[in-house]
Design an enzyme around this catalytic site. Sequence first.
Site, PDB file in Angstrom:
ATOM      1  N   ARG A 166       0.826  -1.200   0.000  1.00  0.00           N
ATOM      2  CA  ARG A 166       0.000   0.000   0.000  1.00  0.00           C
ATOM      3  C   ARG A 166       0.863   1.255   0.000  1.00  0.00           C
ATOM      4  O   ARG A 166       1.858   1.337   0.717  1.00  0.00           O
ATOM      5  CB  ARG A 166      -0.884  -0.004   1.250  1.00  0.00           C
ATOM      6  CG  ARG A 166      -1.652   1.278   1.470  1.00  0.00           C
ATOM      7  CD  ARG A 166      -2.440   1.243   2.758  1.00  0.00           C
ATOM      8  NE  ARG A 166      -3.090   2.518   3.006  1.00  0.00           N
ATOM      9  CZ  ARG A 166      -3.887   2.753   4.030  1.00  0.00           C
ATOM     10  NH1 ARG A 166      -4.113   1.803   4.919  1.00  0.00           N
ATOM     11  NH2 ARG A 166      -4.438   3.938   4.196  1.00  0.00           N
ATOM     12  N   ASP A 210       0.153   5.347   0.757  1.00  0.00           N
ATOM     13  CA  ASP A 210      -0.878   6.153   1.398  1.00  0.00           C
ATOM     14  C   ASP A 210      -1.377   7.269   0.489  1.00  0.00           C
ATOM     15  O   ASP A 210      -0.784   7.551  -0.562  1.00  0.00           O
ATOM     16  CB  ASP A 210      -0.340   6.752   2.702  1.00  0.00           C
ATOM     17  CG  ASP A 210      -0.050   5.696   3.751  1.00  0.00           C
ATOM     18  OD1 ASP A 210      -0.698   4.636   3.717  1.00  0.00           O
ATOM     19  OD2 ASP A 210       0.829   5.926   4.604  1.00  0.00           O
ATOM     20  N   ARG A 262       7.733   9.066   6.422  1.00  0.00           N
ATOM     21  CA  ARG A 262       7.340  10.456   6.674  1.00  0.00           C
ATOM     22  C   ARG A 262       7.684  10.870   8.100  1.00  0.00           C
ATOM     23  O   ARG A 262       8.005  12.033   8.366  1.00  0.00           O
ATOM     24  CB  ARG A 262       5.856  10.623   6.379  1.00  0.00           C
ATOM     25  CG  ARG A 262       5.539  10.482   4.882  1.00  0.00           C
ATOM     26  CD  ARG A 262       4.066  10.265   4.631  1.00  0.00           C
ATOM     27  NE  ARG A 262       3.263  11.368   5.140  1.00  0.00           N
ATOM     28  CZ  ARG A 262       1.939  11.310   5.263  1.00  0.00           C
ATOM     29  NH1 ARG A 262       1.282  10.200   4.922  1.00  0.00           N
ATOM     30  NH2 ARG A 262       1.274  12.347   5.713  1.00  0.00           N
TER      31      ARG A 262
END
Length: 259
Positions: free
Chosen positions: A58, A60, A204
Amino acid sequence: MQRYLLVLEYIGTEYMGSQKQPNKMPNSNKPVITIQDELEKAISTLTKTKTKTIFSGRTDAGVHAKGQTAHFETELELNPSKFVNSLNGILPNTISVKELKKVEKRFHAQKSARYRHYRYSIVNRVQRSAWDSHCLLVRFPLDVERMNKALSYLIGEHDFTSFKKVRTSNPAKICNMIQAKATREGDFVYIDFIADRFLYNMIRLIVGTLLMMERNSLAPETLKEILEARDITKAGSTISPEGLTLVEVIYNNINGESK
């Protein structure tokens, strides 16, 4: 059934991530649009059969990709070049397929992946430019040598709990980081990460912590202390997804071929 591997790229700004989600956003009638939705719709149009894709992992909301991978199955024997051309004629301009290849049934886009390579892109100058798309603007000076000293403490197998958002049901916390490196090219600073897995918002959070350290001229060893604390409250903020790109998914073997 034939199994095929796709390599695709996308600008994730307007999408709610790569993976399918509920049809409507919570407390809203606004539809949720994902990369997987668009890809499956295009493939199903061409195969004339509802087709499911399995992504390598995945990304985001707002995150981009240059080398995302996914596999799907169909009863059709596809011509890779023609099928890619047809897909790209249907897909939105923000998504494109780079490659299609037939693979063996044992190949799995997610489970067969060994490493994933992400890059966070920063433009380091006082003023923004209209050409600085998909980069984070950082106005204070960055010391790449000091950043690399800090990043060196992340290499190897560690518990990355300090850099994992708590809003996830995935219990994983151990990652094997084989590369974490910053490079400068003019006003641009690129931070590359290669690991066997990445936790939710991990990159992040790491980059946000690095920027917090740079802003406050903290010693590189601070990152080591935060890592070992296993406490997300010690980390910096989760910065914008705009500068983050999945560069490549690395496999040991695809039908006997090295990648």
